[in-house]
Design an enzyme around this catalytic site. Structure first.
Site, PDB file in Angstrom:
ATOM      1  CG  ASP A  81      -1.979   0.980   1.284  1.00 35.12           C
ATOM      2  OD1 ASP A  81      -2.437   1.377   0.197  1.00 35.12           O
ATOM      3  OD2 ASP A  81      -2.417   1.365   2.394  1.00 35.12           O
ATOM      4  CG  HIS A  82      -0.525   4.857   0.151  1.00 36.73           C
ATOM      5  ND1 HIS A  82      -0.953   5.781  -0.777  1.00 36.73           N
ATOM      6  CD2 HIS A  82      -1.638   4.468   0.825  1.00 36.73           C
ATOM      7  CE1 HIS A  82      -2.262   5.952  -0.657  1.00 36.73           C
ATOM      8  NE2 HIS A  82      -2.705   5.158   0.288  1.00 36.73           N
ATOM      9  CG  HIS A 179      -5.689   8.229   2.984  1.00 38.05           C
ATOM     10  ND1 HIS A 179      -5.193   8.860   1.887  1.00 38.05           N
ATOM     11  CD2 HIS A 179      -5.721   6.908   2.683  1.00 38.05           C
ATOM     12  CE1 HIS A 179      -4.920   7.957   0.946  1.00 38.05           C
ATOM     13  NE2 HIS A 179      -5.224   6.762   1.405  1.00 38.05           N
ATOM     14  CE  LYS A 183     -12.603   8.020   5.579  1.00 40.28           C
ATOM     15  NZ  LYS A 183     -11.155   7.965   5.373  1.00 40.28           N
ATOM     16  CB  SER A 213     -12.661   4.273   6.863  1.00 45.89           C
ATOM     17  OG  SER A 213     -11.746   3.198   6.968  1.00 45.89           O
ATOM     18  CG  ASN A 254      -7.195   0.761  -0.679  1.00 47.75           C
ATOM     19  OD1 ASN A 254      -7.547  -0.187  -1.373  1.00 47.75           O
ATOM     20  ND2 ASN A 254      -6.027   1.352  -0.821  1.00 47.75           N
TER      21      ASN A 254
HETATM   22  P1  13P Z   1      -9.100   4.924   5.281  1.00 43.77           P
HETATM   23  O1  13P Z   1      -8.236   5.869   6.061  1.00 43.77           O
HETATM   24  O2  13P Z   1     -10.371   5.606   4.849  1.00 43.77           O
HETATM   25  O3  13P Z   1      -9.372   3.672   5.972  1.00 43.77           O
HETATM   26  O4  13P Z   1      -8.315   4.577   3.919  1.00 43.77           O
HETATM   27  C1  13P Z   1      -7.351   3.560   3.887  1.00 43.77           C
HETATM   28  C2  13P Z   1      -6.546   3.574   2.645  1.00 43.77           C
HETATM   29  O5  13P Z   1      -6.853   4.215   1.657  1.00 43.77           O
HETATM   30  C3  13P Z   1      -5.333   2.724   2.624  1.00 43.77           C
HETATM   31  O6  13P Z   1      -4.619   2.862   1.437  1.00 43.77           O
HETATM   32  O1  G3H Z   2      -3.309   5.062   3.691  1.00 43.44           O
HETATM   33  C1  G3H Z   2      -2.659   4.652   4.647  1.00 43.44           C
HETATM   34  C2  G3H Z   2      -3.104   3.478   5.427  1.00 43.44           C
HETATM   35  O2  G3H Z   2      -4.179   3.815   6.256  1.00 43.44           O
HETATM   36  C3  G3H Z   2      -1.943   2.892   6.181  1.00 43.44           C
HETATM   37  O3  G3H Z   2      -1.625   3.656   7.283  1.00 43.44           O
HETATM   38  O4  G3H Z   2       0.792   4.125   6.965  1.00 43.44           O
HETATM   39  O5  G3H Z   2      -0.235   4.338   9.215  1.00 43.44           O
HETATM   40  O6  G3H Z   2       0.121   2.084   8.191  1.00 43.44           O
HETATM   41  P1  G3H Z   2      -0.138   3.534   7.963  1.00 43.44           P
HETATM   42 ZN    ZN Z   3      -4.718   4.894   0.663  1.00 44.09          ZN
END
Ligand code: 13P
Ligand code: G3H
Ligand code: ZN
Length: 317
Positions: A81-82, A179, A183, A213, A254
């Site tokens: 992720d990211h 995120h 929001k 979320s 996500n």
């Molecule tokens: P949320 O913060 O809305 O749960 O999004 C998570 C997300 O996009 C992880 O990549």
């Molecule tokens: O978009 C980010 C996700 O919610 C992951 O969060 O980088 O704190 O693990 P994190």
């Molecule tokens: Zn994300």
């Protein structure tokens, strides 16, 4: 069974969305697998750079491998992720990940194309698919904070050009989500006209919705009643809107923050009601159960509930 993200997208596109959940520890993994067994849905496990630093790369990999053994009927993909370019290469070379995300959305269009293309070339050579991001979501994402003013929706023409230039396999689009727990304010929400316009330019191409979320009001209330101090105006995506986004090409959704809220609600409630308890397994057991129920509820909203056997059949063709 670990499958490729592309396999899941091919089966799900237009019919249901795959929930993509971040995990950081054993309790989340157990709740995630148990929940998907309960709900009979395929899923994507997401690993952030923060999770890799927290638990360690080997620990996370082995938690997932152990879960796969404990839940042999599960069907899931493992996704970074990211990612940055450096971490994406590390995941590609590890041979463990089904797909990686390269997030260069904070760069200029040209630079985003350049970085994404390099990652796509290397990932495809290893048989791994790539999610890229175009447009700017608000909120906190790893170490980058984007305020709502600077967030910008994905331009449909740019999206088409971006995909053609980079060869990426799915695209995270900015369509009104952000995120974290805070929001929407006022009347903001999902921009369905924008999703539709993007799908017109990219028919059949999987779109990814980050920041999905819901931040349920009753969850916030329960947390605050147990001593939390979350802003009661916190508001997320209405999970009933997933159903409208799915036929428009949203194939991966996500969700991380809502799972963290489950953790907070269970633990705050437990220690309020059991102030002398020092056995961490007690709230741990309660959390795994609550997280599994949470997954069941989300799968229903994503229309992935009950799709496991259908997916298994399609994959075996
Ligand atoms: P949320 O913060 O809305 O749960 O999004 C998570 C997300 O996009 C992880 O990549
Ligand atoms: O978009 C980010 C996700 O919610 C992951 O969060 O980088 O704190 O693990 P994190
Ligand atoms: Zn994300």
């Amino acid at each position: 069974m670990i499958v490729t993200t592309k396999q899941l997208f091919d089966v799900a596109y237009g019919k249901f969305a795959i929930g993509a959940y971040n995990i950081n520890n054993m309790e989340q993994a157990l709740g995630l697998f148990e929940g998907h067994k309960q709900t009979q849905a395929p899923f994507i496990i997401q690993i952030s750079r923060g999770a890799r630093d927290y638990a360690g790369v080997k620990m996370l990999e082995n938690i997932i491998r152990a879960s796969e053994e404990m839940y042999p009927e599960s069907i899931f993909a493992v996704h970074l992720d990211h990612g940055t370019e450096e971490v994406a290469y590390d995941c590609i070379d590890s041979g463990f990940y089904s797909s990686v995300m390269i997030d260069a959305s904070h760069e200029t269009f040209e630079k985003n194309v350049e970085i994404t293309k390099r990652v796509v070339d290397r990932a495809h050579a290893a048989g791994i698919s790539v999610e890229a991001e175009l447009g700017m979501l608000g909120g906190v994402e790893e170490d980058i904070q984007v305020d709502q003013k600077h967030a910008s929706l994905t331009d449909p023409q740019d999206a088409k050009r971006f995909v053609a230039l980079t060869g990426c396999d799915s695209l995270a689009v900015a369509i009104g989500t952000s995120h974290g727990a805070y929001k929407f304010s006022g009347n903001q929400g999902l921009h369905f006209d924008r999703i539709e316009a993007i799908q017109k330019e990219l028919p059949g191409f999987p779109l990814v919705m980050h920041g999905s979320s819901s931040v349920p009001q009753d969850e916030i209330q329960r947390i605050n009643q147990a001593g939390g101090t979350l802003d009661p105006s916190a508001k997320g995506v209405d999970a009933n809107e997933f159903v409208k986004a799915i036929p428009l090409g949203v194939t991966k959704v996500n969700i991380d923050t809502d799972g963290r809220l489950v953790w907070m609600r269970v633990h705050r409630g437990h220690f309020r009601d059991n102030p002398s308890n020092f056995d961490f397994r007690k709230p741990g057991i309660a959390f795994i159960k609550a997280y599994a129920d949470f997954i069941d509820h989300k799968s229903e909203k994503l229309l992935s509930k009950g799709q496991l056997e259908y997916v298994r059949k399609q994959l075996s063709k």
